[in-house]
Design a protein around this motif. Structure first.
Motif, short mmCIF file in Angstrom:
data_model
loop_
_atom_site.label_atom_id
_atom_site.label_comp_id
_atom_site.label_asym_id
_atom_site.label_seq_id
_atom_site.Cartn_x
_atom_site.Cartn_y
_atom_site.Cartn_z
N LYS A 165 -3.76 -3.54 8.39
CA LYS A 165 -4.87 -3.63 7.43
C LYS A 165 -4.39 -3.30 6.03
O LYS A 165 -4.76 -3.96 5.05
N HIS A 166 -3.56 -2.28 5.90
CA HIS A 166 -3.03 -1.84 4.61
C HIS A 166 -2.22 -2.95 3.95
O HIS A 166 -2.29 -3.14 2.73
N ALA A 167 -1.45 -3.69 4.76
CA ALA A 167 -0.55 -4.71 4.22
C ALA A 167 -1.23 -6.03 3.93
O ALA A 167 -0.77 -6.80 3.09
N THR A 168 -2.33 -6.30 4.64
CA THR A 168 -2.91 -7.65 4.54
C THR A 168 -4.34 -7.70 4.02
O THR A 168 -4.85 -8.78 3.74
N MET A 169 -5.00 -6.53 3.89
CA MET A 169 -6.40 -6.53 3.49
C MET A 169 -6.63 -5.65 2.26
O MET A 169 -6.81 -4.43 2.39
N PRO A 170 -6.57 -6.21 1.07
CA PRO A 170 -6.83 -5.44 -0.15
C PRO A 170 -8.23 -4.84 -0.11
O PRO A 170 -9.20 -5.54 0.23
N PRO A 171 -8.38 -3.55 -0.44
CA PRO A 171 -9.70 -2.93 -0.39
C PRO A 171 -10.65 -3.56 -1.41
O PRO A 171 -10.27 -3.88 -2.53
N GLY A 172 -11.88 -3.73 -1.00
CA GLY A 172 -12.89 -4.26 -1.91
C GLY A 172 -13.01 -5.76 -1.91
O GLY A 172 -13.94 -6.32 -2.51
N ALA A 173 -12.11 -6.46 -1.24
CA ALA A 173 -12.18 -7.92 -1.20
C ALA A 173 -13.30 -8.37 -0.27
O ALA A 173 -13.43 -7.85 0.85
N PRO A 174 -14.14 -9.32 -0.67
CA PRO A 174 -15.22 -9.81 0.20
C PRO A 174 -14.67 -10.53 1.42
O PRO A 174 -13.55 -11.06 1.40
N TRP A 175 -15.46 -10.57 2.48
CA TRP A 175 -14.98 -11.12 3.75
C TRP A 175 -14.55 -12.57 3.65
O TRP A 175 -13.58 -12.99 4.29
N PHE A 176 -15.26 -13.37 2.85
CA PHE A 176 -14.91 -14.78 2.76
C PHE A 176 -13.58 -14.99 2.02
O PHE A 176 -12.91 -16.00 2.22
N ILE B 164 -2.18 -15.22 4.04
CA ILE B 164 -1.26 -15.29 2.90
C ILE B 164 -0.48 -13.99 2.75
O ILE B 164 0.74 -13.98 2.58
N GLU B 165 -1.23 -12.85 2.80
CA GLU B 165 -0.59 -11.54 2.66
C GLU B 165 0.36 -11.26 3.82
O GLU B 165 1.44 -10.70 3.63
N PHE B 166 -0.03 -11.66 5.02
CA PHE B 166 0.83 -11.45 6.19
C PHE B 166 2.13 -12.24 6.03
O PHE B 166 3.22 -11.71 6.29
N PHE B 167 1.99 -13.49 5.63
CA PHE B 167 3.17 -14.34 5.44
C PHE B 167 4.09 -13.75 4.38
O PHE B 167 5.31 -13.72 4.54
N LYS C 249 4.26 -10.47 3.22
CA LYS C 249 4.81 -9.16 3.54
C LYS C 249 5.82 -9.21 4.69
O LYS C 249 6.82 -8.50 4.68
N PHE C 250 5.53 -10.04 5.72
CA PHE C 250 6.35 -9.99 6.92
C PHE C 250 7.38 -11.12 7.02
O PHE C 250 8.28 -11.03 7.86
N LEU C 251 7.26 -12.15 6.21
CA LEU C 251 8.21 -13.26 6.29
C LEU C 251 8.88 -13.57 4.95
O LEU C 251 10.10 -13.74 4.88
N LEU C 252 8.10 -13.63 3.91
CA LEU C 252 8.62 -14.12 2.63
C LEU C 252 9.40 -13.07 1.85
O LEU C 252 10.44 -13.39 1.26
N ASN C 253 8.93 -11.83 1.83
CA ASN C 253 9.57 -10.80 1.01
C ASN C 253 11.07 -10.61 1.29
O ASN C 253 11.87 -10.58 0.37
N PRO C 254 11.46 -10.46 2.57
CA PRO C 254 12.90 -10.28 2.82
C PRO C 254 13.73 -11.50 2.44
O PRO C 254 14.89 -11.37 2.04
N LEU C 255 13.15 -12.69 2.57
CA LEU C 255 13.89 -13.91 2.21
C LEU C 255 14.06 -14.03 0.70
O LEU C 255 15.17 -14.32 0.21
#
Length: 259
Positions: free
Chosen positions: A150-161, A169-172, A174-180
């Protein structure tokens, strides 16, 4: 492979990717591998010698070591990770900074003239096998498995939609794009810079030896090569700093209480 054909009939074969793969020295061991191991020896020897007889008023060698340490500890680790959590990560950030720096600076040393990080496998190994596991490990350890996701992929205060689009996008990232991108950034800079130096240096030599009117043009190529050498030296240092800076930033972001 591109080539430049001159009026006198000589042919200049431009340097390319093949020039970044020197022949093996023995067995499957080649020049970049040897330089990589040598960099570890150089860094270890430098800090051991510089700190074996510490003085209150440092000499030039101790001052150099302390300056490098200060960059890794205060300018990078403390600033990016925070005063509360940075101390355990100082050795890692300092090691990454000096390791990338020495392997970049090989490109300027006569008779070596090969930046090891121009081989994508080396910065990728540091990024994917060292930095990537560290910052995700500390994130999971601090926040828990679900909490860190949740910390890595869900910015606080962002609406559900918005989260519907933002989470993948955040998951991709943080977990795939950053190290590359961390590895590609330093690789691309070292590869392109070294290739440009090769082009102007070898072209200048060819124009000088080819004879005829091309001799007049040769000094221009050499002047460009000299100017690029100074520029490349600056880029080599900056890329090592940026690599360590982003590594510390990823760790700091994983440890942060807020996204």
């Amino acid at each position: 492979m591109t080539s430049l054909v001159l009026a006198s009939g000589g042919e200049f074969v431009a340097p390319g990717v093949k020039d970044f793969f020197p022949p093996a020295i023995f067995g499957s061991v080649d020049k970049p591998m040897v330089l990589l191991v040598l960099s570890v020896i150089i860094i270890g020897t430098f800090f051991i010698v510089a700190t074996r007889n510490l003085k209150l008023v440092p000499g030039k060698f101790q001052f150099a070591a302390e300056s490098v340490y200060d960059i890794g500890r205060n300018s990078i680790a403390r600033e990016q990770i925070g005063g509360k959590d940075f101390k355990p990560f100082v050795p890692l950030i300092l090691t990454v900074f000096t390791f990338i720096l020495v392997n970049n600076l090989y490109g300027l040393i006569p008779f070596i003239q090969f930046p090891t990080m121009s081989h994508i496998g080396f910065p990728l190994a540091v990024s994917v096998l060292v930095i990537y596991p560290v910052y995700h490990y500390v994130g999971f350890k601090r926040h828990g498995f679900v909490g860190y996701l949740k910390h890595a992929t869900m910015p606080p205060g962002a609406p559900w939609f918005v989260l519907i689009l933002l989470i993948p996008i955040e998951f991709f990232q943080k977990f795939l794009l950053n190290p590359l991108t961390l590895a590609i950034r330093v690789f691309a800079a070292m590869f392109a810079g070294h290739l440009l130096l090769l082009v102007f240096t070898l072209a200048g030599e060819f124009l000088l030896l080819n004879g005829g009117f091309t001799v007049v043009v040769a000094p221009i190529a050499f002047l460009f090569a000299i100017a690029l050498t100074f520029l490349e030296a600056l880029i080599m240092v900056l890329q090592a700093y940026i690599f360590a800076l982003l590594s510390a930033n990823y760790i700091g972001a994983a440890l942060a209480e807020e996204h």
